[in-house]
Design a protein around this motif. Structure first.
Motif, PDB file in Angstrom:
ATOM      1  N   HIS A  21      27.400  37.157  54.505  1.00  9.28           N
ATOM      2  CA  HIS A  21      27.638  37.888  55.758  1.00  9.28           C
ATOM      3  C   HIS A  21      29.007  37.599  56.360  1.00  9.28           C
ATOM      4  O   HIS A  21      29.383  38.216  57.356  1.00  9.28           O
ATOM      5  N   LYS A  22      29.763  36.700  55.768  1.00  7.16           N
ATOM      6  CA  LYS A  22      31.022  36.267  56.368  1.00  7.16           C
ATOM      7  C   LYS A  22      32.206  37.018  55.769  1.00  7.16           C
ATOM      8  O   LYS A  22      32.400  37.049  54.555  1.00  7.16           O
ATOM      9  N   LEU A  23      33.017  37.622  56.648  1.00  9.04           N
ATOM     10  CA  LEU A  23      34.241  38.290  56.219  1.00  9.04           C
ATOM     11  C   LEU A  23      35.310  37.231  55.935  1.00  9.04           C
ATOM     12  O   LEU A  23      35.678  36.465  56.826  1.00  9.04           O
ATOM     13  N   VAL A  24      35.799  37.179  54.702  1.00  9.14           N
ATOM     14  CA  VAL A  24      36.764  36.142  54.347  1.00  9.14           C
ATOM     15  C   VAL A  24      38.157  36.690  54.064  1.00  9.14           C
ATOM     16  O   VAL A  24      39.143  35.946  54.103  1.00  9.14           O
ATOM     17  N   LYS A  25      38.278  37.993  53.800  1.00 11.64           N
ATOM     18  CA  LYS A  25      39.582  38.563  53.496  1.00 11.64           C
ATOM     19  C   LYS A  25      39.532  40.066  53.678  1.00 11.64           C
ATOM     20  O   LYS A  25      38.536  40.708  53.306  1.00 11.64           O
ATOM     21  N   ASN A  26      40.584  40.645  54.266  1.00 14.35           N
ATOM     22  CA  ASN A  26      40.653  42.104  54.298  1.00 14.35           C
ATOM     23  C   ASN A  26      42.097  42.570  54.293  1.00 14.35           C
ATOM     24  O   ASN A  26      43.003  41.855  54.742  1.00 14.35           O
ATOM     25  N   ASP A  27      42.306  43.754  53.760  1.00  9.63           N
ATOM     26  CA  ASP A  27      43.631  44.346  53.641  1.00  9.63           C
ATOM     27  C   ASP A  27      43.551  45.825  53.980  1.00  9.63           C
ATOM     28  O   ASP A  27      42.510  46.467  53.806  1.00  9.63           O
ATOM     29  N   VAL A  28      44.677  46.367  54.442  1.00  5.91           N
ATOM     30  CA  VAL A  28      44.797  47.793  54.709  1.00  5.91           C
ATOM     31  C   VAL A  28      45.857  48.363  53.780  1.00  5.91           C
ATOM     32  O   VAL A  28      46.977  47.849  53.712  1.00  5.91           O
ATOM     33  N   LEU A  29      45.493  49.410  53.040  1.00  4.39           N
ATOM     34  CA  LEU A  29      46.384  50.016  52.055  1.00  4.39           C
ATOM     35  C   LEU A  29      46.595  51.489  52.392  1.00  4.39           C
ATOM     36  O   LEU A  29      45.709  52.144  52.943  1.00  4.39           O
ATOM     37  N   GLU A  30      47.768  51.999  52.047  1.00  4.41           N
ATOM     38  CA  GLU A  30      47.978  53.441  52.174  1.00  4.41           C
ATOM     39  C   GLU A  30      47.147  54.195  51.148  1.00  4.41           C
ATOM     40  O   GLU A  30      46.656  55.294  51.414  1.00  4.41           O
ATOM     41  N   ASP A  31      46.983  53.596  49.977  1.00  3.02           N
ATOM     42  CA  ASP A  31      46.184  54.229  48.929  1.00  3.02           C
ATOM     43  C   ASP A  31      45.694  53.147  47.986  1.00  3.02           C
ATOM     44  O   ASP A  31      46.367  52.128  47.772  1.00  3.02           O
ATOM     45  N   LEU A  32      44.523  53.339  47.434  1.00  3.11           N
ATOM     46  CA  LEU A  32      43.960  52.395  46.466  1.00  3.11           C
ATOM     47  C   LEU A  32      43.898  53.082  45.109  1.00  3.11           C
ATOM     48  O   LEU A  32      43.100  53.992  44.901  1.00  3.11           O
ATOM     49  N   THR A  33      44.745  52.643  44.184  1.00  2.00           N
ATOM     50  CA  THR A  33      44.755  53.192  42.839  1.00  2.00           C
ATOM     51  C   THR A  33      43.852  52.354  41.942  1.00  2.00           C
ATOM     52  O   THR A  33      43.452  51.232  42.283  1.00  2.00           O
ATOM     53  N   GLU A  34      43.563  52.912  40.779  1.00  2.00           N
ATOM     54  CA  GLU A  34      42.766  52.184  39.794  1.00  2.00           C
ATOM     55  C   GLU A  34      43.456  50.875  39.406  1.00  2.00           C
ATOM     56  O   GLU A  34      42.809  49.826  39.281  1.00  2.00           O
ATOM     57  N   GLU A  35      44.775  50.924  39.235  1.00  2.00           N
ATOM     58  CA  GLU A  35      45.529  49.731  38.857  1.00  2.00           C
ATOM     59  C   GLU A  35      45.457  48.662  39.953  1.00  2.00           C
ATOM     60  O   GLU A  35      45.256  47.475  39.667  1.00  2.00           O
ATOM     61  N   LYS A  36      45.623  49.069  41.201  1.00  2.00           N
ATOM     62  CA  LYS A  36      45.548  48.114  42.312  1.00  2.00           C
ATOM     63  C   LYS A  36      44.164  47.485  42.385  1.00  2.00           C
ATOM     64  O   LYS A  36      44.022  46.292  42.674  1.00  2.00           O
ATOM     65  N   LEU A  37      43.140  48.277  42.148  1.00  2.00           N
ATOM     66  CA  LEU A  37      41.782  47.746  42.198  1.00  2.00           C
ATOM     67  C   LEU A  37      41.549  46.724  41.095  1.00  2.00           C
ATOM     68  O   LEU A  37      40.946  45.665  41.333  1.00  2.00           O
ATOM     69  N   ARG A  38      42.041  47.009  39.890  1.00  2.00           N
ATOM     70  CA  ARG A  38      41.887  46.044  38.787  1.00  2.00           C
ATOM     71  C   ARG A  38      42.607  44.731  39.117  1.00  2.00           C
ATOM     72  O   ARG A  38      42.088  43.637  38.850  1.00  2.00           O
ATOM     73  N   ASP A  39      43.789  44.849  39.712  1.00  2.00           N
ATOM     74  CA  ASP A  39      44.528  43.636  40.101  1.00  2.00           C
ATOM     75  C   ASP A  39      43.750  42.856  41.157  1.00  2.00           C
ATOM     76  O   ASP A  39      43.697  41.620  41.108  1.00  2.00           O
ATOM     77  N   TYR A  40      43.157  43.571  42.086  1.00  2.00           N
ATOM     78  CA  TYR A  40      42.393  42.914  43.142  1.00  2.00           C
ATOM     79  C   TYR A  40      41.203  42.160  42.558  1.00  2.00           C
ATOM     80  O   TYR A  40      40.892  41.038  42.970  1.00  2.00           O
ATOM     81  N   LEU A  41      40.555  42.746  41.578  1.00  2.00           N
ATOM     82  CA  LEU A  41      39.393  42.104  40.950  1.00  2.00           C
ATOM     83  C   LEU A  41      39.816  40.894  40.121  1.00  2.00           C
ATOM     84  O   LEU A  41      39.067  39.912  40.024  1.00  2.00           O
ATOM     85  N   LYS A  42      41.011  40.958  39.522  1.00  2.00           N
ATOM     86  CA  LYS A  42      41.512  39.810  38.763  1.00  2.00           C
ATOM     87  C   LYS A  42      41.782  38.615  39.675  1.00  2.00           C
ATOM     88  O   LYS A  42      41.563  37.461  39.294  1.00  2.00           O
ATOM     89  N   GLU A  43      42.255  38.900  40.877  1.00  2.00           N
ATOM     90  CA  GLU A  43      42.639  37.839  41.813  1.00  2.00           C
ATOM     91  C   GLU A  43      41.450  37.238  42.548  1.00  2.00           C
ATOM     92  O   GLU A  43      41.561  36.161  43.140  1.00  2.00           O
ATOM     93  N   ASN A  44      40.307  37.921  42.540  1.00  2.00           N
ATOM     94  CA  ASN A  44      39.154  37.482  43.323  1.00  2.00           C
ATOM     95  C   ASN A  44      37.882  37.554  42.480  1.00  2.00           C
ATOM     96  O   ASN A  44      37.714  38.475  41.679  1.00  2.00           O
TER      97      ASN A  44
END
Length: 244
Positions: A21-44
């Protein structure tokens, strides 16, 4: 357990990580691409995920999440603790549904009015028995400014950031005053309407333009019931994961 929560709006995308239930990280993006999402999953390290989108064409993002997480496809048909009485649930904006779910997660047992100030402004009430019937949609601040410019011959396109709170003394400041103060009076009218229906009402502001009205409303008669929750939709989406 880590949850990845994505809210794709008309103007921007918010992406967040919750630990239960705890929010630990959030970001605001102009657009979320497939590549950005894969990078995000690699980092977390993510176990479960969910998306709310007001746009079509998110299948590639969903496929990435299906490959790498336990993905929950969010829809009005999904089992939640909300008694959804919207007459066309298939057309209900998922951000609106997530907003009322978030409101009940934060304020259980209360009557809540969610005002989401985004590209459009939505008003959605949910009662203390978790019954949701629907609400209202009106143009957002920038949409009102664009409409005056595009649908008239001579009115300029005025940036919302130019508003300084003063009464209009030229065309541009008069347009800003009309839009911001007109929206404030609209909001006050909706709040009064729902207060007449519910003896106790929690008013929750969210969305990108909430900051324009937070102070104004807190200086008004609504101050004691008003809360600003910028991550309300994200909280609602995370609550959906926790309920499955």
């Amino acid at each position: 357990m880590s949850h990845l929560v994505i809210d794709i709006g008309n103007s921007r995308t918010k992406i967040a990580i919750f630990d239960d239930h705890k929010l630990v990280k959030n970001d605001v993006l102009e657009d979320l691409t497939e590549e950005k999402l894969r990078d995000y999953l690699k980092e977390n390290s993510i176990q479960q995920s969910i998306i709310s989108s007001v746009r079509d064409g998110i299948e590639r993002l969903e496929n990435v999440l299906i490959e790498q997480t336990v993905y929950i496809r969010f829809s009005a048909a999904l089992n939640t603790n909300i008694n959804n009485q919207y007459k066309s649930p298939e057309t209900l904006g998922l951000d609106r549904l997530a907003g009322v779910i978030g409101a009940k997660a934060l304020y259980p047992g209360e009557n809540c009015l969610v005002i989401d100030l985004g590209t459009c402004i939505t008003y959605d009430a949910i009662d203390n028995d978790n019954v949701y019937k629907g609400g209202s949609i009106s143009p957002g601040l920038n949409m009102r400014l664009r409409a005056m410019h595009e649908l008239t011959g001579r009115l300029p396109l005025i940036p919302l950031d130019d508003f300084d709170g003063s009464e209009g003394n030229n065309t541009g400041t008069s347009m800003l005053s009309g839009v911001v103060n007109g929206t404030f009076l609209e909001m006050a009218g909706f709040i009064e309407q729902y207060r007449a229906q519910y003896s106790e009402l929690r008013v929750i502001l969210c969305g990108g333009d909430a900051n324009f009205f937070d102070t104004r409303l807190k200086n008004s008669i609504f101050a004691h019931t008003l809360k600003t929750e910028p991550d309300l939709v994200l909280i609602g989406l995370n609550e959906v994961i926790n309920q499955q």
